[in-house]
Design an enzyme around this catalytic site. Structure first.
Site, PDB file in Angstrom:
ATOM      1  N   TYR A   1       7.121-131.485 -66.780  1.00  0.00           N
ATOM      2  CA  TYR A   1       8.839-132.040 -66.566  1.00  0.00           C
ATOM      3  C   TYR A   1       9.222-132.861 -67.705  1.00  0.00           C
ATOM      4  CZ  TYR A   1       7.102-131.333 -61.607  1.00  0.00           C
ATOM      5  OH  TYR A   1       6.714-130.697 -60.332  1.00  0.00           O
TER       6      TYR A   1
ATOM      7  N   LYS B   1       5.163-135.565 -59.655  1.00  0.00           N
ATOM      8  CA  LYS B   1       4.308-135.791 -60.905  1.00  0.00           C
ATOM      9  C   LYS B   1       5.002-136.373 -61.822  1.00  0.00           C
ATOM     10  CE  LYS B   1       1.233-131.784 -59.675  1.00  0.00           C
ATOM     11  NZ  LYS B   1       2.145-131.146 -58.911  1.00  0.00           N
TER      12      LYS B   1
END
Length: 349
Positions: free
Chosen positions: A143, A117
């Site tokens: 992230y 992702k």
């Protein structure tokens, strides 16, 4: 030489569990698993309960782990929408690191688990093969916020970090987020009903290019990055090293389960499995399987998500090879090996 003391934060999921077991096998590591619930797998690691959403609990528990040399972050928030995860997951990571890092004068390395992702795989078609140097997509993305916090925390410190980016992690564990698990249950139920094994995703997904990460390969990569000076302060895609199309892999899966491959029939697995609990219970009784509640047998929402992409998903892993990590896995063989393990565990007939 400083004793190697590993702390696995969020260590009861598949990646954390296998990380603990790998360190058991390697030897020479003093390992602590930190999570809210106790491990349900065999390991020599100790377990310490901690709610990482609570800064005070982190300060109390993690602030006392002053001997830590290596931190492996494998945790994530559950039950949250993607738009909420950037804050929730970053808070978990920030709370934990804010407590343990200043209390660990011998800290050597922090390994942060990320994923595909990072490249926007969940948003639609993206640049492939994805490289670690690729630009970020439009946020939010937890992230990014976790990575930025880690790099900021590391400034001026003696310890190093690594960022590991797998895709669709697969393993022997019968944990929630593990694609071989719903495939195995779906195939078992189709066979019980006398149906061919049809691919439940879109036609375009059946023909697109995909990749996967064997959890054992991922854990070896995490350990390599955490103990190899030339890998310090780098991000690495950590995938098997090959790519596949379901249209060619699916017939082999059908053959494994003794079934005919039925082509494509796109279905909502979460919806279609809503009434299949009695059928699953019947299969369990007939074959004397390990009693597993149907609600825990497979995560159909995750299966829908994993089968949905109609675009190529390719992560380039040549950077890890250039830095010295030469391990690889055949993805087709990986699925069969994991199905074999499910049979040995008496999870499927």
């Amino acid at each position: 030489m400083t004793k190697q003391v590993a702390v696995i934060l969020g260590g009861t999921g598949m990646v954390g569990a296998n990380m603990a077991q790998l360190l058991d096998q390697v030897g020479g590591w003093d390992v602590t698993i930190v999570s809210r619930r106790a491990p349900e797998f065999d390991t020599r690691a100790r377990h310490v309960a901690c709610d990482m959403s609570d800064p005070d609990d982190c300060a109390r528990v993690l602030g006392a782990m002053g001997a830590t040399t290596h931190i492996f972050w494998t945790g994530h928030a559950t039950g949250t929408r993607w738009v909420d995860k950037a804050a929730r997951d970053t808070d978990l990571f920030r709370n934990a690191m804010t407590a343990i890092e200043p209390a660990s004068p011998n800290l050597v390395h922090v390994c942060l688990l990320q994923g595909s992702k990072y490249y926007g795989r969940h948003l639609g078609p993206f640049k492939t093969p994805a490289k670690e140097s690729d630009a970020r997509h439009f946020p939010p993305n937890f992230y990014y916020t976790q990575e930025d916090f880690l790099k900021q925390l590391a400034q001026g410190k003696r310890w190093s970090w690594s960022l590991m980016r797998p895709h669709i992690v697969c393993g022997y564990a019968r944990t929630d987020i593990n694609l071989p698990k719903p495939i195995a249950v779906y195939a078992t139920l189709c066979r019980k009903l006398g149906l061919p094994l049809k691919f439940p995703g879109p036609e375009a997904a059946y023909r697109a290019v995909h990749c996967a990460s064997d959890v054992e390969l991922l854990n070896k990569g995490m350990l390599w990055a955490a103990t190899t000076p030339s890998a310090a302060n780098e991000a690495f895609n950590m995938v098997n090293g090959d790519h596949f199309r379901w249209q060619y892999l699916w017939p082999r899966i059908a053959e494994y389960f003794g079934m005919e491959a039925g082509g494509v029939q796109q279905i909502d697995l979460e919806l279609m499995m809503a009434d299949k609990e009695p059928l699953w219970d019947e299969v369990v009784r007939e074959h004397g399987l390990l009693p597993t509640p149907f609600s825990e047998a497979a995560n159909w929402s995750f299966a829908n998500y994993a089968f949905a992409p109609t675009w190529d998903i390719m992560l380039d892993n040549t950077k890890a090879r250039r830095h010295g990590f030469q391990e690889f896995v055949d993805s087709e063989d990986m699925f069969i090996r994991i199905f074999d393990s499910f049979r040995r565990q008496r999870f499927i007939p």
